[in-house]
Design a protein around this motif. Structure first.
Motif: not given
Length: 219
Positions: A2-8, A112-116, A160-167, A171-178
């Motif tokens: 489960r995603n645990t974002s630090y901002t909501s 499931v995967d993030i490439k930078k 590019i900010t992502l609140f959680s690396k994986l998880g 639908s529509g849930e916040r996952l980052g900031f650009l």
């Protein structure tokens, strides 16, 4: 997982708090010195506005529905070839500095995967943007298909900010900031598209299309 974002649901996204405080202090300093305080107040107001974090409601409740992951304008809808020899439907949304910068999940999915890719912070209108921009590529799986989400930072982005690396995300849930740039969704070719070029879309609310229904899907 489960995603645990630090901002909501903060009215102003946390990513802008430091800059907002700094600009506000500059405004107070200019006001104390009577040095063009109205200019610095406008800058403060613009900074506050650029980090707003509104609540959004999806226009439809359908598990196959794909919603916009970022505010902006549709700049490309095309079929592209991938490195593994397969093909995908690409929908690109270009965000301006003044659009809401909160990134949202386009559907219920698991990252499931993030490439930078480290790169430059270029204007998204630059011909070198796609080759040289700072970028993160998210590989995601939903109950119906695998998709990719390519996030490219523009000229005014610091990162590019992502609140959680994986998880997993709803639908529509916040996952980052650009702050500035563009987001491309790479979708199955049989995706039913509901938008056109130059359409303005809102993250977590505007519908881009629908994943194809299969024989074993419940309609």
């Amino acid at each position: 997982m489960r995603n645990t974002s630090y901002t909501s649901t903060q009215i102003i996204a946390k990513e802008g708090w430091n800059q907002i405080v700094f600009v506000f202090m500059v405004f107070l300093f200019s006001y104390a010195l009577s040095f063009l305080p109205w200019i610095f107040f406008l800058i403060f107001g613009g900074t506050l506005y650029s980090y707003r974090n509104p609540e959004r409601l999806q226009e439809e409740d359908d598990a196959h529905c794909i919603v916009a992951p970022i505010d902006g304008i549709i700049t490309d809808i095309s079929k592209i070839g991938l490195r593994d020899g397969s093909e995908a439907l690409r929908i690109v949304i270009r965000k301006s500095f003044w659009d809401v910068g909160v990134l949202r999940s386009p559907l219920a999915m698991e990252v499931v995967d993030i490439k930078k890719r480290f790169g430059l912070f270029l204007a998204s209108s630059s011909p070198l943007f796609s080759q040289l921009s700072d970028r993160k590529t998210l590989t995601c799986k939903s109950a119906f298909a695998s998709i990719k989400m390519v996030i490219s930072a523009g000229l005014w982005s610091q990162k590019i900010t992502l609140f959680s690396k994986l998880g997993s995300f709803k639908s529509g849930e916040r996952l980052g900031f650009l702050r500035d740039g563009e987001v491309a969704l790479l979708l199955p070719l049989d995706t039913r598209v509901k938008v056109s070029l130059n359409d303005e879309v809102k993250a977590g609310m505007s519908i881009l299309g629908y994943l194809a229904y299969k024989d074993n899907d419940v309609k």
